[in-house]
Design a protein around this motif. Structure first.
Motif, PDB file in Angstrom:
ATOM      1  N   GLY A 148       1.636  13.030   6.871  1.00  0.00           N
ATOM      2  CA  GLY A 148       2.404  12.849   8.079  1.00  0.00           C
ATOM      3  C   GLY A 148       1.609  11.995   9.052  1.00  0.00           C
ATOM      4  O   GLY A 148       0.395  12.126   9.162  1.00  0.00           O
ATOM      5  N   VAL A 149       2.284  11.081   9.716  1.00  0.00           N
ATOM      6  CA  VAL A 149       1.621  10.248  10.714  1.00  0.00           C
ATOM      7  C   VAL A 149       1.581  11.047  12.011  1.00  0.00           C
ATOM      8  O   VAL A 149       2.605  11.306  12.632  1.00  0.00           O
ATOM      9  CB  VAL A 149       2.363   8.907  10.906  1.00  0.00           C
ATOM     10  CG1 VAL A 149       1.737   8.107  12.023  1.00  0.00           C
ATOM     11  CG2 VAL A 149       2.354   8.110   9.617  1.00  0.00           C
ATOM     12  N   TRP A 202       1.060   6.541   4.942  1.00  0.00           N
ATOM     13  CA  TRP A 202       2.520   6.510   4.947  1.00  0.00           C
ATOM     14  C   TRP A 202       3.044   7.881   5.343  1.00  0.00           C
ATOM     15  O   TRP A 202       2.472   8.902   4.980  1.00  0.00           O
ATOM     16  CB  TRP A 202       3.056   6.097   3.582  1.00  0.00           C
ATOM     17  CG  TRP A 202       2.615   4.725   3.231  1.00  0.00           C
ATOM     18  CD1 TRP A 202       1.645   4.379   2.341  1.00  0.00           C
ATOM     19  CD2 TRP A 202       3.074   3.510   3.821  1.00  0.00           C
ATOM     20  NE1 TRP A 202       1.478   3.019   2.329  1.00  0.00           N
ATOM     21  CE2 TRP A 202       2.348   2.458   3.225  1.00  0.00           C
ATOM     22  CE3 TRP A 202       4.020   3.191   4.781  1.00  0.00           C
ATOM     23  CZ2 TRP A 202       2.551   1.121   3.556  1.00  0.00           C
ATOM     24  CZ3 TRP A 202       4.223   1.863   5.116  1.00  0.00           C
ATOM     25  CH2 TRP A 202       3.492   0.851   4.505  1.00  0.00           C
ATOM     26  N   ASP A 203       4.127   7.891   6.071  1.00  0.00           N
ATOM     27  CA  ASP A 203       4.721   9.111   6.596  1.00  0.00           C
ATOM     28  C   ASP A 203       5.395   9.906   5.480  1.00  0.00           C
ATOM     29  O   ASP A 203       6.256   9.389   4.778  1.00  0.00           O
ATOM     30  CB  ASP A 203       5.750   8.741   7.670  1.00  0.00           C
ATOM     31  CG  ASP A 203       6.062   9.871   8.616  1.00  0.00           C
ATOM     32  OD1 ASP A 203       5.217  10.766   8.765  1.00  0.00           O
ATOM     33  OD2 ASP A 203       7.143   9.849   9.229  1.00  0.00           O
ATOM     34  N   ALA A 204       5.012  11.165   5.314  1.00  0.00           N
ATOM     35  CA  ALA A 204       5.613  12.045   4.311  1.00  0.00           C
ATOM     36  C   ALA A 204       5.157  13.471   4.575  1.00  0.00           C
ATOM     37  O   ALA A 204       4.263  13.715   5.383  1.00  0.00           O
ATOM     38  CB  ALA A 204       5.195  11.630   2.909  1.00  0.00           C
ATOM     39  N   ALA A 234       9.904  13.055   8.446  1.00  0.00           N
ATOM     40  CA  ALA A 234       9.296  11.883   7.804  1.00  0.00           C
ATOM     41  C   ALA A 234      10.323  10.766   7.605  1.00  0.00           C
ATOM     42  O   ALA A 234      11.481  11.017   7.282  1.00  0.00           O
ATOM     43  CB  ALA A 234       8.688  12.274   6.468  1.00  0.00           C
ATOM     44  N   VAL A 235       9.883   9.544   7.802  1.00  0.00           N
ATOM     45  CA  VAL A 235      10.720   8.356   7.623  1.00  0.00           C
ATOM     46  C   VAL A 235      10.125   7.540   6.488  1.00  0.00           C
ATOM     47  O   VAL A 235       8.973   7.090   6.580  1.00  0.00           O
ATOM     48  CB  VAL A 235      10.779   7.519   8.922  1.00  0.00           C
ATOM     49  CG1 VAL A 235      11.558   6.240   8.705  1.00  0.00           C
ATOM     50  CG2 VAL A 235      11.384   8.335  10.050  1.00  0.00           C
ATOM     51  N   GLY A 279       4.704   3.762   8.426  1.00  0.00           N
ATOM     52  CA  GLY A 279       3.294   4.056   8.246  1.00  0.00           C
ATOM     53  C   GLY A 279       2.444   3.469   9.348  1.00  0.00           C
ATOM     54  O   GLY A 279       2.941   2.850  10.289  1.00  0.00           O
ATOM     55  N   VAL A 280       1.156   3.689   9.216  1.00  0.00           N
ATOM     56  CA  VAL A 280       0.184   3.140  10.159  1.00  0.00           C
ATOM     57  C   VAL A 280      -0.976   2.600   9.334  1.00  0.00           C
ATOM     58  O   VAL A 280      -1.368   3.193   8.348  1.00  0.00           O
ATOM     59  CB  VAL A 280      -0.268   4.197  11.196  1.00  0.00           C
ATOM     60  CG1 VAL A 280      -0.957   5.376  10.546  1.00  0.00           C
ATOM     61  CG2 VAL A 280      -1.146   3.595  12.263  1.00  0.00           C
ATOM     62  N   ARG A 281      -1.449   1.427   9.717  1.00  0.00           N
ATOM     63  CA  ARG A 281      -2.567   0.826   9.000  1.00  0.00           C
ATOM     64  C   ARG A 281      -3.587   0.283   9.971  1.00  0.00           C
ATOM     65  O   ARG A 281      -3.249  -0.105  11.079  1.00  0.00           O
ATOM     66  CB  ARG A 281      -2.083  -0.240   8.027  1.00  0.00           C
ATOM     67  CG  ARG A 281      -1.375  -1.380   8.660  1.00  0.00           C
ATOM     68  CD  ARG A 281      -0.476  -2.106   7.701  1.00  0.00           C
ATOM     69  NE  ARG A 281      -1.094  -3.266   7.103  1.00  0.00           N
ATOM     70  CZ  ARG A 281      -0.450  -4.174   6.403  1.00  0.00           C
ATOM     71  NH1 ARG A 281       0.831  -4.048   6.196  1.00  0.00           N
ATOM     72  NH2 ARG A 281      -1.065  -5.191   5.895  1.00  0.00           N
ATOM     73  N   ARG A 282      -4.818   0.312   9.529  1.00  0.00           N
ATOM     74  CA  ARG A 282      -5.909  -0.219  10.340  1.00  0.00           C
ATOM     75  C   ARG A 282      -6.630  -1.240   9.471  1.00  0.00           C
ATOM     76  O   ARG A 282      -7.195  -0.903   8.447  1.00  0.00           O
ATOM     77  CB  ARG A 282      -6.865   0.884  10.750  1.00  0.00           C
ATOM     78  CG  ARG A 282      -8.102   0.350  11.446  1.00  0.00           C
ATOM     79  CD  ARG A 282      -9.073   1.446  11.778  1.00  0.00           C
ATOM     80  NE  ARG A 282      -9.202   1.479  13.225  1.00  0.00           N
ATOM     81  CZ  ARG A 282      -9.528   2.528  13.916  1.00  0.00           C
ATOM     82  NH1 ARG A 282      -9.738   3.669  13.316  1.00  0.00           N
ATOM     83  NH2 ARG A 282      -9.636   2.464  15.211  1.00  0.00           N
ATOM     84  N   GLN A 283      -6.569  -2.491   9.900  1.00  0.00           N
ATOM     85  CA  GLN A 283      -7.254  -3.517   9.135  1.00  0.00           C
ATOM     86  C   GLN A 283      -8.661  -3.716   9.677  1.00  0.00           C
ATOM     87  O   GLN A 283      -9.596  -3.770   8.921  1.00  0.00           O
ATOM     88  CB  GLN A 283      -6.449  -4.802   9.136  1.00  0.00           C
ATOM     89  CG  GLN A 283      -5.181  -4.616   8.332  1.00  0.00           C
ATOM     90  CD  GLN A 283      -4.356  -5.869   8.216  1.00  0.00           C
ATOM     91  OE1 GLN A 283      -4.436  -6.757   9.051  1.00  0.00           O
ATOM     92  NE2 GLN A 283      -3.558  -5.929   7.179  1.00  0.00           N
TER      93      GLN A 283
END
Length: 84
Positions: free
Chosen positions: A5-6, A21-23, A28-29, A33-37
């Motif tokens: 879960g985010v 990723w949201d789950a 949840a959708v 998601g959320v990412r950090r580069q």
């Protein structure tokens, strides 16, 4: 690539190069998601259009984007994609 879960806690614990990723919960959708580069984590939505996978950046973590607001925006964007 983790599937969790985010939440504020998971976003703040992201390491560079990591994506979540949201789950795993009823709100949840799929595709959100959320990412950090490198620096600030960024909320994204992944979708498929015309047979191709695409990413759309919602915005960076922080004002005004929280996990809840970004999740709502992801739902809205996925609705637009579904309508064409």
């Amino acid at each position: 690539m983790a599937v969790l879960g985010v939440t504020i806690r998971t976003v703040q614990s992201l390491a560079p190069g990591e994506t979540i990723w949201d789950a795993g919960h009823k709100e949840a959708v799929r595709g959100f998601g959320v990412r950090r580069q490198r620096g600030t984590p960024v909320y994204v939505v992944k979708y498929r259009a015309l047979g191709r996978q695409r990413f759309f950046t919602i915005g960076p973590h922080g004002s005004p984007w929280t996990p809840e607001k970004a999740r709502k925006e992801a739902k809205r964007l996925l609705g637009l994609v579904a309508r064409g």
